[in-house]
Design an enzyme around this catalytic site. Structure first.
Site, PDB file in Angstrom:
ATOM      1  N   ASN A 205       0.864  -1.121   0.077  1.00 36.62           N
ATOM      2  CA  ASN A 205      -0.088  -0.039   0.009  1.00 36.62           C
ATOM      3  C   ASN A 205       0.871   1.139   0.085  1.00 36.62           C
ATOM      4  O   ASN A 205       2.217   0.929  -0.024  1.00 36.62           O
ATOM      5  CB  ASN A 205      -0.870  -0.077   1.065  1.00 36.62           C
ATOM      6  CG  ASN A 205      -0.217  -0.163   2.583  1.00 36.62           C
ATOM      7  OD1 ASN A 205       0.506   0.815   2.846  1.00 36.62           O
ATOM      8  ND2 ASN A 205      -0.550  -1.173   3.270  1.00 36.62           N
ATOM      9  N   ASP A 275      -4.950  -5.819   5.232  1.00 39.23           N
ATOM     10  CA  ASP A 275      -6.094  -6.723   5.781  1.00 39.23           C
ATOM     11  C   ASP A 275      -6.269  -7.995   5.212  1.00 39.23           C
ATOM     12  O   ASP A 275      -7.016  -8.996   5.836  1.00 39.23           O
ATOM     13  CB  ASP A 275      -7.472  -5.988   5.301  1.00 39.23           C
ATOM     14  CG  ASP A 275      -7.368  -4.507   6.276  1.00 39.23           C
ATOM     15  OD1 ASP A 275      -7.132  -4.603   7.151  1.00 39.23           O
ATOM     16  OD2 ASP A 275      -7.749  -3.482   5.406  1.00 39.23           O
ATOM     17  N   LYS A 285       9.319 -17.371  -9.045  1.00 41.93           N
ATOM     18  CA  LYS A 285       8.576 -15.981  -9.878  1.00 41.93           C
ATOM     19  C   LYS A 285       7.529 -16.854 -10.885  1.00 41.93           C
ATOM     20  O   LYS A 285       8.122 -17.591 -11.657  1.00 41.93           O
ATOM     21  CB  LYS A 285       9.359 -15.474 -10.714  1.00 41.93           C
ATOM     22  CG  LYS A 285       9.007 -14.138 -11.488  1.00 41.93           C
ATOM     23  CD  LYS A 285      10.139 -13.322 -12.330  1.00 41.93           C
ATOM     24  CE  LYS A 285       9.047 -12.346 -13.097  1.00 41.93           C
ATOM     25  NZ  LYS A 285       9.618 -12.148 -14.352  1.00 41.93           N
ATOM     26  N   PHE A 321      -5.207   4.247  14.676  1.00 45.62           N
ATOM     27  CA  PHE A 321      -5.407   5.127  13.561  1.00 45.62           C
ATOM     28  C   PHE A 321      -6.439   4.681  12.655  1.00 45.62           C
ATOM     29  O   PHE A 321      -6.465   3.406  12.499  1.00 45.62           O
ATOM     30  CB  PHE A 321      -4.176   5.334  12.735  1.00 45.62           C
ATOM     31  CG  PHE A 321      -3.159   6.230  13.288  1.00 45.62           C
ATOM     32  CD1 PHE A 321      -2.461   5.983  14.429  1.00 45.62           C
ATOM     33  CD2 PHE A 321      -2.823   7.431  12.680  1.00 45.62           C
ATOM     34  CE1 PHE A 321      -1.549   6.990  15.011  1.00 45.62           C
ATOM     35  CE2 PHE A 321      -2.008   8.346  13.042  1.00 45.62           C
ATOM     36  CZ  PHE A 321      -1.464   7.974  14.238  1.00 45.62           C
ATOM     37  N   LYS A 335     -14.747   1.945  15.647  1.00 44.29           N
ATOM     38  CA  LYS A 335     -13.590   1.031  15.761  1.00 44.29           C
ATOM     39  C   LYS A 335     -12.895   1.085  17.201  1.00 44.29           C
ATOM     40  O   LYS A 335     -12.704   0.182  17.709  1.00 44.29           O
ATOM     41  CB  LYS A 335     -12.706   1.830  14.677  1.00 44.29           C
ATOM     42  CG  LYS A 335     -11.585   0.671  14.022  1.00 44.29           C
ATOM     43  CD  LYS A 335     -10.911   1.520  13.099  1.00 44.29           C
ATOM     44  CE  LYS A 335     -10.124   0.821  12.174  1.00 44.29           C
ATOM     45  NZ  LYS A 335      -9.356   1.440  11.088  1.00 44.29           N
ATOM     46  N   LYS A 339     -12.631  -2.245  19.524  1.00 44.02           N
ATOM     47  CA  LYS A 339     -11.278  -2.636  19.691  1.00 44.02           C
ATOM     48  C   LYS A 339     -10.862  -2.327  21.247  1.00 44.02           C
ATOM     49  O   LYS A 339      -9.823  -2.516  21.531  1.00 44.02           O
ATOM     50  CB  LYS A 339     -10.337  -2.248  18.795  1.00 44.02           C
ATOM     51  CG  LYS A 339     -10.624  -2.529  17.286  1.00 44.02           C
ATOM     52  CD  LYS A 339      -9.706  -2.399  16.274  1.00 44.02           C
ATOM     53  CE  LYS A 339     -10.014  -2.806  14.963  1.00 44.02           C
ATOM     54  NZ  LYS A 339      -9.294  -2.600  13.799  1.00 44.02           N
TER      55      LYS A 339
END
Ligand SMILES: Cc1cc2nc3c(=O)[nH]c(=O)nc-3n(C[C@H](O)[C@H](O)[C@H](O)COP(=O)(O)O)c2cc1C
Length: 399
Positions: A205, A275, A285, A321, A335, A339
C-alpha cells in the site's frame, strides 16, 4: 565535565533569538562556542555573542593572529553537538550540496557528530521546491531538522517558517544529549506491510511510514524509550531511545509487536497493515502466460485489536489510527469501541494535505469518552507532538 555545544548562526532575522539560545545553554552549564556567517553579523553583533557565550566568536577563516589557523577543524572536533539556528535557506542549500565558502559552511563539512538545524525563513521560501528537496537530503543523512512553526513572520506575512522557539530548541537538544529517560516505554508501528504473492511480487500500500516515525521521534524527545516496528521504508531514525525492528508482512509485524507489547506503557499502531494476504505464496517467480491469474486472499489477524484486547495491564494506553473515506467519525468511534481503544486518530482521505503520501496531516483525536480534539493541518512532526502530548497527559492524570 561540561558538554560542548557549538551554535552556528546564519543570516536570518531570527538571529536575535539565537542570543536567547546561547543564554539557555550557558545557564544550564554547557560550554558554548559560536560560529556565525557574515550575514548573521548584520543582525547580531560579535560583542553580544562573545559576552553571552563567554568565548571568542569564529567568523573569519583567514584572519591572522587567531589561536589556530584551522579553527574550523578544531571547533568541529571540540563540539559534542552542533546546532545551526537560525538556518537560512542558503546554509541549508550549501550544506546539502557540500559547499564550503565561509567559516560556518566549512566547519559544518568538518563536523561528524550529531547535528541539529532550526530552519527559519519566509513562508514562500520554505515552500520552495529546492529548499524542500535540500531539507530531504539533509534529513536522509541524519540531520535533525527542528521544524519551524506557523505564525506571524517578520516579513508581515502569515505562514510556516518561524524558527522553533529557543527554549524548545534547547529542550530538544538537552533531552537528546542527556538521553533523558522518563521511565516510560512505547511500542509504535509504522509503514505499510508487503504480502508476498511469489518470489518477486507482493501486495502493498502507499503508506510512507512518516507518521509512525514522527510519533516515535516525538516520544523519544519526551524521554520515552520506543520500539519502532516498521514495514519496508527508506526513512531513517537516529535517536538513541528508539530501537527499530524491520518487518515485511502483517504476520511478521504481529509477531514482533507481541514480543514487546507486554513490556510497554503505550501502544500506538500507526502502520497500514494489510487486511488480506494471499492464501498461497510461491517461492519462485510465476511466469507470464495468456491465462488470467486468480489470487485467493485470506484476512490477516487484526494486530491492533489483538494487542488491545490482551493488554498486559489496565494502565496500558492503546492508540489506533483510522483512515476513512465516508461516515468518518461514526466509523472511527465504532472502531474505538469494538477494539476497546483509549484513543483513535482519524485521518480522512477527503481532507486535502492529510493521509498517506503527504508530509502534512490533519486529524481528529477521539478518546474513549468520545471527547474530540481537532488537530489542524500541519507537518506530521507537529501533529505527532500534539498526539504524544495528549497521550502523556492521560498517563500523568491516570485518566
Ligand atoms: C532583513 C532580512 C531578513 C532575512 N531573513 C532571512 C530568513 O529569515 N531566512 C533566510 O533564509 N534568509 C533570510 N534573509 C536572506 C539571507 O540573509 C540571505 O539569503 C543571505 O545570503 C544568507 O546568508 P548566510 O546563510 O550566509 O547567512 C534575510 C535578509 C534580510 C535582508
Amino acid at each position: 565535565m561540561k558538554k560542548h555545544v557549538l551554535i552556528g548562526i546564519s543570516g536570518g532575522i531570527a538571529a536575535y533569538k539565537s542570543l536567547t539560545l546561547i543564554r539557555s545553554f550557558v545557564k544550564n552549564d554547557y560550554e558554548v562556542k559560536v560560529v556565525a556567517t557574515d550575514h548573521a553579523l548584520e543582525f547580531v553583533t560579535p560583542l553580544t555573542i562573545e559576552t553571552l557565550s563567554g568565548n571568542k566568536l569564529y567568523n573569519n577563516m583567514f584572519q591572522t593572529g587567531q589561536e589556530r589557523t584551522t579553527e574550523h577543524i578544531a571547533l568541529a572536533q571540540w563540539a559534542d553537538v552542533f546546532v545551526v539556528a537560525p538556518a537560512t535557506a542558503n546554509i541549508i542549500g550549501k550544506y546539502a550540496h557540500g559547499l564550503a565558502d565561509d567559516a560556518l559552511s566549512t566547519t559544518l563539512l568538518a563536523y561528524k557528530k550529531i547535528l541539529f538545524m532550526a530552519p527559519a525563513m519566509n513562508d514562500a521560501m520554505w515552500d520552495n521546491e529546492a529548499v524542500q528537496a535540500n531539507l530531504k537530503i539533509l534529513q536522509n543523512r541524519g540531520v535533525k531538522i527542528l521544524e519551524p512553526g506557523s505564525g506571524f513572520l517578520a516579513c508581515n506575512s502569515e505562514g510556516k517558517g518561524r524558527m522553533m522557539e529557543p527554549e524548545k530548541i534547547f529542550e530538544a537538544i538537552d533531552n537528546y544529549l542527556c538521553g533523558k529517560n522518563s521511565g516510560l516505554r512505547a511500542l509504535v508501528s509504522a509503514g505499510g506491510t508487503q504480502e508476498p504473492i511469489d518470489a518477486v511480487r507482493y501486495i502493498g500500500n502507499r503508506s510512507s511510514g512518516l507518521m509512525g516515525f514522527c510519533l516515535a521521534e516525538s516520544l523519544a524527545q519526551k524521554g520515552v524509550q520506543v520500539d519502532l516496528i516498521s514495514g519496508p521504508t527508506s526513512l531513517t531514525t537516529h535517536h538513541p531511545l528508539i530501537h527499530r525492528i524491520d518487518v515485511q508482512t502483517a504476520a511478521d509485524m504481529l509477531q514482533a509487536c507481541q514480543m514487546v507489547a507486554s513490556q510497554v506503557d503505550i501502544i500506538i499502531m500507526a502502520a497500514a497493515v494489510a487486511d488480506y494476504t494471499p492464501e498461497h505464496a510461491v517461492d519462485y517467480k510465476v511466469k507470464k502466460t495468456d491465462a488470467t491469474w486468480q489470487i485467493h486472499l485470506k484476512p490477516t489477524e487484526d494486530i491492533l485489536k489483538t494487542l488491545s484486547l490482551h493488554r498486559a495491564n489496565d494502565r496500558q494506553i492503546v492508540v489506533g489510527f483510522a483512515l476513512e473515506t465516508n461516515d468518518e467519525k461514526e466509523n472511527a468511534i465504532k472502531k474505538l469501541k469494538t477494539k476497546q481503544l483509549d484513543m483513535i486518530v482519524l485521518n480522512s482521505l477527503n481532507d486535502k494535505g492529510a493521509g498517506f503520501s503527504t508530509s502534512t496531516n490533519k486529524v481528529l483525536l477521539i478518546d474513549k469518552n468520545e471527547q474530540v480534539i481537532d488537530i489542524p493541518l500541519q507537518s506530521k512532526q507537529a501533529v505527532a507532538e500534539e498526539i504524544v502530548s495528549q497521550i502523556l497527559k492521560k498517563i500523568n492524570h491516570h485518566e
